[in-house]
Design an enzyme around this catalytic site. Sequence first.
Site, mmCIF file in Angstrom:
data_model
loop_
_atom_site.group_PDB
_atom_site.id
_atom_site.type_symbol
_atom_site.label_atom_id
_atom_site.label_comp_id
_atom_site.label_asym_id
_atom_site.label_seq_id
_atom_site.Cartn_x
_atom_site.Cartn_y
_atom_site.Cartn_z
ATOM 1 N N GLU A 142 0.985 -1.201 0.192
ATOM 2 C CA GLU A 142 0.051 0.008 -0.123
ATOM 3 C C GLU A 142 0.791 1.253 0.049
ATOM 4 O O GLU A 142 0.768 2.156 0.925
ATOM 5 C CB GLU A 142 -0.832 0.044 1.148
ATOM 6 C CG GLU A 142 -1.943 -1.299 1.038
ATOM 7 C CD GLU A 142 -3.050 -0.892 2.033
ATOM 8 O OE1 GLU A 142 -3.177 -0.160 3.133
ATOM 9 O OE2 GLU A 142 -4.366 -1.495 1.960
ATOM 10 N N GLU A 298 -6.644 -7.662 -0.309
ATOM 11 C CA GLU A 298 -7.287 -7.879 0.877
ATOM 12 C C GLU A 298 -8.601 -7.301 1.003
ATOM 13 O O GLU A 298 -9.215 -6.483 0.648
ATOM 14 C CB GLU A 298 -6.427 -6.703 1.822
ATOM 15 C CG GLU A 298 -4.974 -7.052 1.826
ATOM 16 C CD GLU A 298 -4.230 -6.010 2.820
ATOM 17 O OE1 GLU A 298 -5.047 -5.283 3.343
ATOM 18 O OE2 GLU A 298 -2.934 -5.871 2.619
HETATM 19 C C1 GLA Z 1 -4.135 -2.480 5.010
HETATM 20 C C2 GLA Z 1 -2.918 -3.235 4.983
HETATM 21 C C3 GLA Z 1 -2.848 -4.317 5.841
HETATM 22 C C4 GLA Z 1 -3.635 -4.220 7.300
HETATM 23 C C5 GLA Z 1 -5.080 -3.965 6.731
HETATM 24 C C6 GLA Z 1 -5.966 -3.564 8.047
HETATM 25 O O1 GLA Z 1 -4.800 -3.204 3.928
HETATM 26 O O2 GLA Z 1 -2.422 -3.300 3.752
HETATM 27 O O3 GLA Z 1 -1.508 -4.406 6.355
HETATM 28 O O4 GLA Z 1 -3.234 -3.017 8.057
HETATM 29 O O5 GLA Z 1 -4.962 -2.565 6.092
HETATM 30 O O6 GLA Z 1 -7.164 -3.364 7.472
#
Ligand code: GLA
Length: 679
Positions: A142, A298
Site C-alpha cells: 500500500e 485484501e
Molecule cells: C491494509 C494493510 C494491511 C492491514 C489492513 C488492515 O490493507 O495493507 O497490512 O493493515 O490494512 O485493514
Amino acid sequence: MYYGGDYNPEQWPEDVWHEDVRLMREAGVTMVSLGIFAWARIQRDEGTYDWGWLDRIVNLLHENGINVNMGTATASPPPWATTKYPEILPQDADGTTYGPGSRQHYAPTSPVYRRLAAELVHELATRYANHPAVVMWHVNNEYGCHVNYDYSDNARDAFRVWLRAKYDTIDALNEAWGTAFWSQIYTSFDQVLPPRKAPYSLNPGGALDFKRFTSDASLELYVMERDIIRAAGATQPISTNFMGAFPPLDYWRWAEEIDVITNDNYPDPNDPQSFRSSAFALDLMRSLKPGVPWILMEQSTGALNWRPSNAPKAPGQMEALSAQAIGHGADGVLFFQWRQSRRGSEKFHSAMLPQAGTLTRSWREVTTLGETLGHFPQLAPESNAKVGVLFDWENWWALSHGDQPVALDYGRLVQRWHAALHAQHISIDIVKPTANLSAYSLIVVPQLYLLSDEASRNITSYVHNGGQLLVSAFTDVVDEDDAFREGGYQVGLRQVLGVTVEDFGALVAPASDSSLWSVGDSPKAGSGIGPGQSHASLTGPFGTLRGEYFAEELRVLTADVIATFDDGRLQGAPAATHQVFGAGRATYLATIPDDSGMMSITSWALAEAGVRPELDGLSPWVEVARRGDVLTLINHGAETTKVKASGQDLLSGEPVEDVELEPFEWIMIRSSEDADAEY
Ligand code: GLA
C-alpha cells in the site's frame, strides 16, 4: 480463483505453523501473501540475513499445495536501520519528522532507504525466484497509505531533479508556474522547495507538480524492486496492492508497470450504501488493465480496528462482497489476514482464523467460501460496458488545491455519478481521458477542470465519430499547468459543446449552507443580500433537477438550449445545452445535480444513447455486474427480492427462471442469449 490471505508466521512459534497449514487446507486456501512485514525478522543487521525460518515455511506451504505470493518486506524498515540511518525517515509539511515504531516510516526518495531495500530484495529474489511455491510477487505494501506526501530534504533534492528533467531551464518552470505572481521568480532549481507549510496559499502549479513527482517517486521505487526481482530470474507476475481510488498515486500510470492489478477493499458495514463506493473501486480496478483479471488482495472477514466504530459484517455479507469483487472482474479473493494477531495494533482486526477459534460463524463462512471458490469456472474478464465515466488523477490534484470558485470533493463527485448509473443497473467502465473511447455509447465527464490538449482532442473525435457526451459544470477550465488558456474557458471542447462559460456562478457549497441567518427571517436566497444561493433548479427534457455548487452563466454559441434555470439569480437563463457534432451529440450542464438529479439526467442520457440496463425492474439494492456472458446478481438490501432473470446457474448448472434473493444472497447466471434479451 485464488483464495487466502496475508500470512504472518513470524508472529507465531513454529508449531503453530503446522496447525495453520492444516486449517488452510480445511478452508480451501490456495495462496498466501508471505513476509510483507517481515524485514526485521529476515534481516537482523546490515548484511545479516536469517532465511532458515522463511525457507521452512515456504517449503511447508509448498508440501501442502499452498502457493506463495512473496512479499518483498520493504514497507517497514527495522529499528536497526532507522537507528543507524535516521535520514531515511520522512517529514510532514510542518517539518516534523515521522518516527519509527509503526510502519511506512521511510522517505521514498531516500537514497539510503533505496539501497537497503534494493539489497534486501536482491537477496530475497535470488533465493526464491525459482521456488515452485512462489506464484506471484507482492512488492512493498500500500504505497503512500500513511505518508501521503513526504516533504523531507530527500524529497526536496529528488523534486529538484524531477523538475530539471521536466523543464530543463528554470525559465520554463517560472513560465509554467506563473511565478511572476507574488514575487516567486526562481533563478535556480536549487531554490525550489516542496510545498512545505507557508503563510498562505502555495503556488498551484508547484503544488500540482509536487503531486506528480510524489506519484512518480513511489512508482520509481516499485519499478526498482520489480526490476531487481526480474533480474534475479523470476518469471512470476509482479504486483503491489492498490487502495481503490487513492488520491496520491496516479494508478493509470502505475498500472502500465504492473503485471496484475491487486486491490484492498474495506467497505464499512455501518454504511448500507458502502457497496456502491465499493463497486466504484472495483470497476476502477478492472478498468486499470482492461482484459486482465485483477485480484482482491485484501478484505476483512468481519470487523476492522481502524475506524472509530468497527462493525462486524452481517451474516452473508463477506461472501456477498467477495461475489461483488468477482462479478467486477477479480480472479481471486484474499483477506487481511490469515490468523488474527494476538499482539500489536491490529489484534482486534478480524481474520480468516479468528482469535475466537474455529467454532465461529466467521470460520464457517470462510470454509464455505473456500469450498465455493474451489469449484469456480473460468470467467471472461470484460464487462462489455457501454458507458464510461472519465476519471483523472491530475485533475483531482489540481482541484484539491482550493482557491477555486467553490470547494468540491472531486473523488466523491465522480463516485456519485458512478453511483447514479450503478443504481440503474448499468455496467460502467472508469476511463482515462486519453483512452480509446470508441467502445462506449455514452461518456460522462464529471468536473474535468484540468483538461490536457490530448484529452480534448480525444473527446472531440469520440463525439465526432458518433459518441454521446454528457459534461457537467466546471469542465475544461485550465491546461496541464493549472493555468487558463488563451480565449476564455472551454477552449478545448468549445467546438464539440457549442457553448462556453462566462462566469462560474458559485453557489454556497451543499454541506455548509446553514448560517446565522437561521435566526429570524432570512432574506430570500439569491436576493443579493444575506446567505448566498445554495442551489438552483432547472427544467429540461430530463425533468426538473436541483443543481448544486455552480449555476454557470453560459454564452451559447452553436448549441441548442434544452433547459433553463427556474429560480435564483439566473432565472430564465440557459442551464443545459445540446449539440449535434459530427455523428455524435454533446450535452453540457451548467451545474452539478444532487443525487436524484444525477439519476434523472443520466437516465435521460442513457435513453438518448440507447443504453439499456443489464436487467429491467430490479430493486436499487440489487447489484448487477457483468463478466462476458455471466451476470452476477447480489442483494445488498435488507429485504428478500425477486429478480426476473433467466439462464443457467453458473455454479450448479441448473436452469434459472425468476430467482428470489435473500439479504446478501447472490447468484451468477450464464446466459447464451443474455438474461434479458433486450440488452
Ligand atoms: C491494509 C494493510 C494491511 C492491514 C489492513 C488492515 O490493507 O495493507 O497490512 O493493515 O490494512 O485493514
